[in-house]
Design an enzyme around this catalytic site. Structure first.
Site, PDB file in Angstrom:
ATOM      1  N   ARG A  87       0.834  -1.215   0.000  1.00 25.37           N
ATOM      2  CA  ARG A  87       0.000   0.000   0.000  1.00 25.37           C
ATOM      3  C   ARG A  87       0.859   1.251   0.000  1.00 25.37           C
ATOM      4  NH1 ARG A  87      -2.026   0.722   6.180  1.00 25.37           N
ATOM      5  NH2 ARG A  87      -0.551  -0.697   7.139  1.00 25.37           N
TER       6      ARG A  87
ATOM      7  N   SER B 139      -4.583   4.722   6.061  1.00 24.27           N
ATOM      8  CA  SER B 139      -4.464   3.305   5.705  1.00 24.27           C
ATOM      9  C   SER B 139      -4.086   3.129   4.242  1.00 24.27           C
ATOM     10  CB  SER B 139      -5.779   2.568   5.959  1.00 24.27           C
ATOM     11  OG  SER B 139      -6.081   2.565   7.325  1.00 24.27           O
TER      12      SER B 139
ATOM     13  N   ARG C  37      -1.876  -4.947   3.115  1.00 21.14           N
ATOM     14  CA  ARG C  37      -1.561  -4.213   4.328  1.00 21.14           C
ATOM     15  C   ARG C  37      -0.171  -4.485   4.894  1.00 21.14           C
ATOM     16  NH1 ARG C  37      -2.692  -5.562  10.057  1.00 21.14           N
ATOM     17  NH2 ARG C  37      -2.548  -3.631  11.236  1.00 21.14           N
TER      18      ARG C  37
ATOM     19  N   HIS D 193      -5.511  -3.666   1.722  1.00 15.14           N
ATOM     20  CA  HIS D 193      -5.951  -4.638   2.727  1.00 15.14           C
ATOM     21  C   HIS D 193      -6.693  -5.816   2.102  1.00 15.14           C
ATOM     22  CE1 HIS D 193      -4.833  -1.224   5.118  1.00 15.14           C
ATOM     23  NE2 HIS D 193      -5.198  -1.771   6.270  1.00 15.14           N
TER      24      HIS D 193
ATOM     25  N   PHE E  88     -14.480  -2.921   0.532  1.00 16.54           N
ATOM     26  CA  PHE E  88     -15.387  -1.790   0.303  1.00 16.54           C
ATOM     27  C   PHE E  88     -15.181  -1.193  -1.087  1.00 16.54           C
ATOM     28  CE2 PHE E  88     -14.053  -1.478   4.942  1.00 16.54           C
ATOM     29  CZ  PHE E  88     -14.918  -2.490   5.309  1.00 16.54           C
TER      30      PHE E  88
ATOM     31  N   GLU F 111     -18.809   4.731   0.233  1.00 17.86           N
ATOM     32  CA  GLU F 111     -18.071   4.201  -0.910  1.00 17.86           C
ATOM     33  C   GLU F 111     -18.890   4.234  -2.188  1.00 17.86           C
ATOM     34  OE1 GLU F 111     -18.498   2.644   2.018  1.00 17.86           O
ATOM     35  OE2 GLU F 111     -16.507   2.765   2.928  1.00 17.86           O
TER      36      GLU F 111
HETATM   37  C1  LIG Z   1     -18.228   0.108   4.737  1.00 17.44           C
HETATM   38  C2  LIG Z   1     -17.050   0.469   5.533  1.00 17.44           C
HETATM   39  N1  LIG Z   1     -16.234   1.463   5.113  1.00 17.44           N
HETATM   40  C3  LIG Z   1     -15.141   1.787   5.810  1.00 17.44           C
HETATM   41  C4  LIG Z   1     -14.824   1.120   6.951  1.00 17.44           C
HETATM   42  C5  LIG Z   1     -13.544   1.443   7.714  1.00 17.44           C
HETATM   43  N2  LIG Z   1     -13.894   2.084   8.983  1.00 17.44           N
HETATM   44  C6  LIG Z   1     -13.976   1.384  10.134  1.00 17.44           C
HETATM   45  S1  LIG Z   1     -14.472   2.318  11.431  1.00 17.44           S
HETATM   46  C7  LIG Z   1     -14.521   3.715  10.480  1.00 17.44           C
HETATM   47  C8  LIG Z   1     -14.903   5.031  11.090  1.00 17.44           C
HETATM   48  C9  LIG Z   1     -16.208   4.942  11.771  1.00 17.44           C
HETATM   49  O1  LIG Z   1     -16.550   6.148  12.358  1.00 17.44           O
HETATM   50  P1  LIG Z   1     -17.636   6.141  13.501  1.00 17.44           P
HETATM   51  O2  LIG Z   1     -18.817   5.374  13.040  1.00 17.44           O
HETATM   52  O3  LIG Z   1     -17.878   7.528  13.917  1.00 17.44           O
HETATM   53  O4  LIG Z   1     -16.951   5.293  14.649  1.00 17.44           O
HETATM   54  P2  LIG Z   1     -15.903   5.803  15.765  1.00 17.44           P
HETATM   55  O5  LIG Z   1     -14.635   6.133  15.041  1.00 17.44           O
HETATM   56  O6  LIG Z   1     -16.499   6.981  16.414  1.00 17.44           O
HETATM   57  O7  LIG Z   1     -15.757   4.639  16.668  1.00 17.44           O
HETATM   58  C10 LIG Z   1     -14.189   3.408   9.150  1.00 17.44           C
HETATM   59  C11 LIG Z   1     -14.130   4.373   8.045  1.00 17.44           C
HETATM   60  C12 LIG Z   1     -15.689   0.079   7.362  1.00 17.44           C
HETATM   61  N3  LIG Z   1     -15.446  -0.662   8.460  1.00 17.44           N
HETATM   62  N4  LIG Z   1     -16.785  -0.206   6.641  1.00 17.44           N
END
Ligand SMILES: Cc1ncc(C[n+]2csc(CCOP(=O)(O)OP(=O)(O)O)c2C)c(N)n1
Ligand SMILES: [Mg+2]
Lengths: 317, 281
Positions: free
Chosen positions: A13, A40, A170, A112, A86, A61
């Site tokens: 990556r 990432s 990753r 990843h 995703f 996405e």
């Molecule tokens: C469909 C999807 N896109 C991206 C991700 C990667 N991802 C995991 S957690 C996250 C951020 C989530 O933000 P929030 O819901 O506010 O959770 P917090 O960080 O506050 O725990 C992302 C982008 C994922 N798990 N699923």
């Protein structure tokens, strides 16, 4: 026999990130989109250097793919960045209709991929993405093997007109291909010459294949290794030429055996040169949490497994 | 009914569990987990009407769905400490051959989990389906769900939110973890959510605010209010204002610990701020 030296472990990556940084300087039509995973995907530099050409779309996405398709109308070359799951399964119909069917010049860049994502587990470890993407008419599918090759591939796909799926990973893995290589889409790379068995590997499995060759040599088996970084279009000639000599083949990929590189190779061979083949791939299963090395061992995707598959397929000649 | 002190003591232990789990495997998501610790403890100990044991269909009891599956550490800790599986199993978090996957799954039959999550934005649809199954079964128990605020950027949520009101799914309480943070920064810098109250109301939901989402009494009160608003023809949303990383001072108010584990010293520091109450696993 040609040998390859690990110049030091690096993540593929980061190769993508470095390639994108370079493209930012050399091609003003390149734009980048990311769905809340800038760090990432190693897109920080591009974002910093070209804030006006960088789009943070949030965790959305499907919208990202549509935006990318739209940005091509007006001559931009969009690179989208998120995890492989995703990037593909999540947005399959958006890619199908707005990118592939509409023949838009979108570069879907996916990190990843596969089991080596590790501890996050099966929800994030897609092992079906090569299949999903190669089934789309007009889609080019590339899975480079190390940092240097991923960087070169990233730069090369900007010059290619049409949708591309670029898959990388990753973990830090061996970096062994030349740093100044020119990446040619669809052109398989002959890494090692051999006479007893052909190993056709893609992505992280290429280094494992080179490791396997050492063990095979100790056992008196001469293996040929082909790095098939482009799964579609497949370099059929390179494969057919090699098995004409070795008469058997092992394919190796970090992907389900259904829909992956192995099936593409089997299709070519069954039509043009029926050849005994063994598959190093996951066996129609989801992954799980664990360290990358543990998972590659448990699911049979390492050098050891390749050695065994070679011994088995040679007996089937 | 547990006292405030008892709930806080459980929460302190849950924080220790979270820190120790992610530290051991040097991966996982402490920030969101810590921010939701009071909510989980209160939900499982006081708010939900739960049967003993676990069966998938959960007929005759309230159900919970975690949509933002990355905060599995708090989920696993609270499930273990309310008796769904041995507390010792927390030791296996994110290890190979474990039931405690990085993100919750049903694949390994972990008691307490009814759907896989981790890929964001899917949980509300599932929770709504389960709520409608309850109606078909004549089961007047409730369905609870939890979602990240960043997670609401996923469009599927808004399909579900529209569906819920249009179909009068009034036996669901969906809580949003309003910590204002996601991976790349604050939700305001990544993609502003605007007024979630206005948005949910415009979509036909009843909205309850819990301003102090890390205060067990405030959670008890707010969730009781939410419960009282079910069964009135509208879905109910709780906007739970939390502090990401709550209870470990250097993890608070930042996205930096969204998906990063503490090192040895940081673990020791975090644990010293949260002395053992129920006993470590
Ligand atoms: C469909 C999807 N896109 C991206 C991700 C990667 N991802 C995991 S957690 C996250 C951020 C989530 O933000 P929030 O819901 O506010 O959770 P917090 O960080 O506050 O725990 C992302 C982008 C994922 N798990 N699923
Ligand atoms: Mg958040």
């Amino acid at each position: 026999m040609k040998t390859y030296e690990n110049q030091g472990n690096k993540d593929t990556r980061s190769g993508f990130g470095a390639g994108l940084t370079e493209l930012g300087q050399t091609n003003e039509n390149v734009v980048a989109l990311c769905a809340d995973l800038i760090g990432s995907l190693k897109m920080d530099d591009f974002k910093k250097n070209h804030p006006e050409r960088f789009y943070q779309v949030g965790i959305a996405e499907a919208n990202m793919i549509g935006l990318a398709a739209g940005l091509t109308i007006g001559g931009k070359i969009p690179f989208t960045g998120t995890f492989a799951n995703f990037s593909t399964g999540r947005v399959y119909d958006q890619i199908r209709q707005s990118v592939a069917y509409s023949d838009k010049n979108v570069k879907i860049c996916a990190s990843h991929a596969g089991l080596t994502l590790g501890e996050d587990g099966a929800t994030h470890q897609i092992l079906e993405d090569i299949g999903l993407m190669k089934m789309l008419p007009g889609m080019t599918v590339i899975n480079p093997c190390d940092y240097n090759q991923t960087k070169a591939a990233t730069i090369a796909i900007a010059e290619h007109h049409g949708p591309v799926y670029l898959r990388f990973g990753r973990p830090k893995v061996a970096n062994f291909t030349p740093f100044d290589q020119k990446f040619e889409i669809g052109k398989a790379l002959h890494l090692v010459d051999g006479t007893d068995v052909t190993i056709v590997a893609t992505g992280h499995l290429v280094w494992e294949a080179l490791e396997a060759v050492k063990t095979l040599n100790e056992k008196g088996i001469s293996a040929e290794v082909i790095n098939i970084h482009t799964i579609k279009p497949l370099d059929a000639k390179a494969i057919i030429d090699s098995v004409s000599k070795t008469k058997c083949i092992v394919t190796a990929e970090e992907h389900n055996h259904l829909g992956g590189l192995g099936e593409s190779v089997a299709r070519v061979l069954s039509q043009h040169k029926p050849t005994p083949q063994e598959f190093i791939a996951t066996n129609d299963t989801f992954g799980e949490s664990g360290t990358p090395a543990q998972l590659m061992e448990k699911y049979g995707l390492n050098a050891n497994a390749i050695v065994k598959a070679c011994e088995k397929v040679i007996k089937r000649k | 009914m547990a006292t405030t002190q008892q709930l806080e003591d459980i929460t302190t232990q849950v924080r220790r569990d979270i820190l120790r789990m992610v530290h051991k495997v040097n991966s996982g998501h402490p920030g969101g987990s810590l921010g939701c610790a009071e909510f989980f403890v209160t939900l499982y100990n006081e708010i939900m009407d739960r049967k003993d044991g676990f069966d998938m269909d959960g007929i005759g009891e309230d159900l919970f769905f975690l949509s933002n599956g990355h905060i599995s550490p708090v989920y696993y800790s609270v499930l273990a400490r309310t008796g769904y599986f041995p507390v010792n199993e927390l030791n296996t978090f994110r290890l190979i051959n474990s039931r405690l996957q990085g993100h919750p799954t049903t694949h390994e039959d972990l008691p307490g989990v009814r759907i896989a999550s981790g890929s964001l934005g899917q949980g509300m649809s599932v929770a709504l389906g389960a709520a409608q199954a309850k109606k078909l079964n004549g089961d007047n128990h409730l369905v609870y769900s939890l979602h990240g605020d960043g997670e609401l950027q996923e469009g599927q949520n808004w399909e579900a939110i529209m569906y819920a009101a249009g179909n009068k799914v009034d036996n669901i309480i969906s809580t949003i973890d309003l910590n204002g943070q996601q991976i790349d920064g604050s939700t305001d810098t990544v993609l502003p959510l605007g007024s979630l109250r206005d948005k949910f109301e415009a979509f036909g939901w009843t909205v309850v605010d819990i301003e102090e989402g890390n205060n067990v009494d405030a959670i008890l009160k707010g969730m009781a209010e939410a419960k009282s608003l079910t069964g009135k023809g509208k879905p109910v949303c709780v906007l739970l204002k939390t502090v990401m990383g709550n209870g470990v001072d250097f993890m608070m108010h930042t996205h930096a610990w969204h998906g990063k584990a503490p090192n040895d010293e940081q673990l020791a520091e975090g644990l010293s701020q949260n002395p053992e109450t129920l006993g470590d696993y």
